[in-house]
Design a protein around this motif. Sequence first.
Motif, mmCIF file in Angstrom:
data_model
loop_
_atom_site.group_PDB
_atom_site.id
_atom_site.type_symbol
_atom_site.label_atom_id
_atom_site.label_comp_id
_atom_site.label_asym_id
_atom_site.label_seq_id
_atom_site.Cartn_x
_atom_site.Cartn_y
_atom_site.Cartn_z
ATOM 1 N N ALA A 276 55.450 73.455 54.959
ATOM 2 C CA ALA A 276 54.511 72.786 54.190
ATOM 3 C C ALA A 276 53.382 71.573 54.346
ATOM 4 O O ALA A 276 52.413 71.832 53.488
ATOM 5 C CB ALA A 276 55.760 72.041 53.167
ATOM 6 N N VAL A 277 53.262 71.044 55.929
ATOM 7 C CA VAL A 277 52.050 70.810 56.361
ATOM 8 C C VAL A 277 51.423 70.889 56.077
ATOM 9 O O VAL A 277 50.250 71.123 56.379
ATOM 10 C CB VAL A 277 52.701 69.773 57.686
ATOM 11 C CG1 VAL A 277 51.578 69.131 57.834
ATOM 12 C CG2 VAL A 277 54.171 68.479 56.852
ATOM 13 N N ASP A 279 50.316 73.666 54.579
ATOM 14 C CA ASP A 279 49.835 74.267 52.819
ATOM 15 C C ASP A 279 48.963 72.934 52.781
ATOM 16 O O ASP A 279 48.390 73.741 51.998
ATOM 17 C CB ASP A 279 51.010 75.067 52.513
ATOM 18 C CG ASP A 279 51.481 76.045 53.000
ATOM 19 O OD1 ASP A 279 51.056 76.771 53.691
ATOM 20 O OD2 ASP A 279 52.639 76.475 52.322
ATOM 21 N N THR A 280 49.564 71.834 52.643
ATOM 22 C CA THR A 280 49.183 71.272 51.919
ATOM 23 C C THR A 280 47.650 70.957 52.373
ATOM 24 O O THR A 280 46.866 70.025 51.557
ATOM 25 C CB THR A 280 49.799 69.348 52.247
ATOM 26 O OG1 THR A 280 51.421 69.576 51.128
ATOM 27 C CG2 THR A 280 49.593 68.641 51.681
ATOM 28 N N THR A 281 47.488 70.476 53.705
ATOM 29 C CA THR A 281 46.393 70.250 54.921
ATOM 30 C C THR A 281 45.432 70.998 54.130
ATOM 31 O O THR A 281 43.807 70.693 54.270
ATOM 32 C CB THR A 281 46.627 70.157 56.310
ATOM 33 O OG1 THR A 281 47.942 69.575 56.668
ATOM 34 C CG2 THR A 281 45.303 69.838 56.793
ATOM 35 N N ARG A 282 45.822 72.919 54.317
ATOM 36 C CA ARG A 282 44.886 73.364 53.488
ATOM 37 C C ARG A 282 44.598 73.554 52.497
ATOM 38 O O ARG A 282 43.347 73.656 52.332
ATOM 39 C CB ARG A 282 45.597 75.125 53.763
ATOM 40 C CG ARG A 282 44.830 76.194 54.043
ATOM 41 C CD ARG A 282 45.260 77.487 53.869
ATOM 42 N NE ARG A 282 46.125 77.158 55.068
ATOM 43 C CZ ARG A 282 47.548 77.717 55.243
ATOM 44 N NH1 ARG A 282 48.168 77.482 54.008
ATOM 45 N NH2 ARG A 282 47.953 77.134 56.378
ATOM 46 N N ASP A 283 45.236 73.588 51.053
ATOM 47 C CA ASP A 283 44.660 72.690 49.536
ATOM 48 C C ASP A 283 44.412 71.166 50.305
ATOM 49 O O ASP A 283 42.709 71.502 49.291
ATOM 50 C CB ASP A 283 45.923 72.771 48.908
ATOM 51 C CG ASP A 283 47.029 73.918 48.803
ATOM 52 O OD1 ASP A 283 46.490 74.810 49.044
ATOM 53 O OD2 ASP A 283 48.003 73.549 48.648
ATOM 54 N N LEU A 284 44.406 70.370 50.452
ATOM 55 C CA LEU A 284 43.300 69.249 50.602
ATOM 56 C C LEU A 284 41.657 69.717 51.450
ATOM 57 O O LEU A 284 40.798 69.298 50.637
ATOM 58 C CB LEU A 284 44.065 68.785 51.515
ATOM 59 C CG LEU A 284 42.930 67.289 51.349
ATOM 60 C CD1 LEU A 284 42.903 66.285 50.010
ATOM 61 C CD2 LEU A 284 43.495 66.330 51.995
ATOM 62 N N THR A 287 39.507 71.467 49.062
ATOM 63 C CA THR A 287 39.323 70.693 47.339
ATOM 64 C C THR A 287 37.932 69.901 48.345
ATOM 65 O O THR A 287 36.836 70.004 47.345
ATOM 66 C CB THR A 287 40.023 69.357 47.266
ATOM 67 O OG1 THR A 287 41.862 70.281 46.653
ATOM 68 C CG2 THR A 287 40.124 68.483 45.799
#
Length: 318
Positions: A276-277, A279-284, A287
């Motif tokens: 989850a960490v 994936d969140t870092t990759r999406d940020l 962006t």
Amino acid sequence: MTSHRSPLATIPVGYPLTPHHPERERPLDLRRIFEFLIGSWLPILGMAAVFGGAAATYALTTPPTYSSTTQLMLNLGQTRGPDGASSIAEQAMMEGQIEVAQSNNVLAAVIRQHNLLEDPEFADNSVSIVGGLRDLLAMATVDPTQPATPAPAVEAPAVGEEDAAPGLGGVRPQDRVMARLRKQIWVRRVGQSPVIEIAVTSVDPVKAATLANAFAANFIAHNIAMKSSAARLSANWLAEQVKALQQKVFDAERAVGAFRSSGAPTDQYKLAELEAVADTTRDLYKTYLQRAAETRQQVSNPLSDATVLSEATVPIGK
């Protein structure tokens, strides 16, 4: 023995003995007014001649002025209220754009483009009365017994620096021209619309229209330069953030790979947390990377918030 009292002794003190008659107002005597006017005809005629001569002199010596107006449409974005009414943000933006249109940067650009430093209408070469009195006072306070101090050597100004050299009273010629030009420009908002008007007055009708269009063009150029500068600062900041997030994505993916290869993947909660960490870092990171690309495009190709709605034309009448 009987006493006789005077009848006046019974009158209380303070009451008048005779009835009071109020003073009657004198009626307006037209004959005396005519006599006064006839007797003072010379001063009256003299004052009328003085004021009439002053008015005629002003009318003959003051050149006529012409005014020309250009209109600009501003892009207000999402500043308008939900009901279509003018919001506080919209009013603040309009007031800010009006101040930018008559700012020193725009005025200086117009002065340079049209060489207003050499224009007799704007160049002020007259000696200031205050400066002259100050010079006379300085000369009067100089001690004649003291030797004169030699003036320091002054280097000739470089090309393009004439407007930066101080003139009369320590004021630069460009500042004098800028003050004169600011008095001949008028910027206002048209009602509650996103349209602003720029009006310039001049003794030459062609010059009035030319300067009005020059103000509009330089306002747009200044707006583009401001947006490009802001976008450049944002692009530099986003580039640093993208670089930092790229390293964080690499560290998060490496942590997931290290946990899987540790030989103890039975802790599914820990593995899900690491994924989850990552994936969140990759999406940020994606962006910020997309925003950085859009900002770099704004730096190279910025768009102005204003477009010319109506160019200024040569005025026919004053």
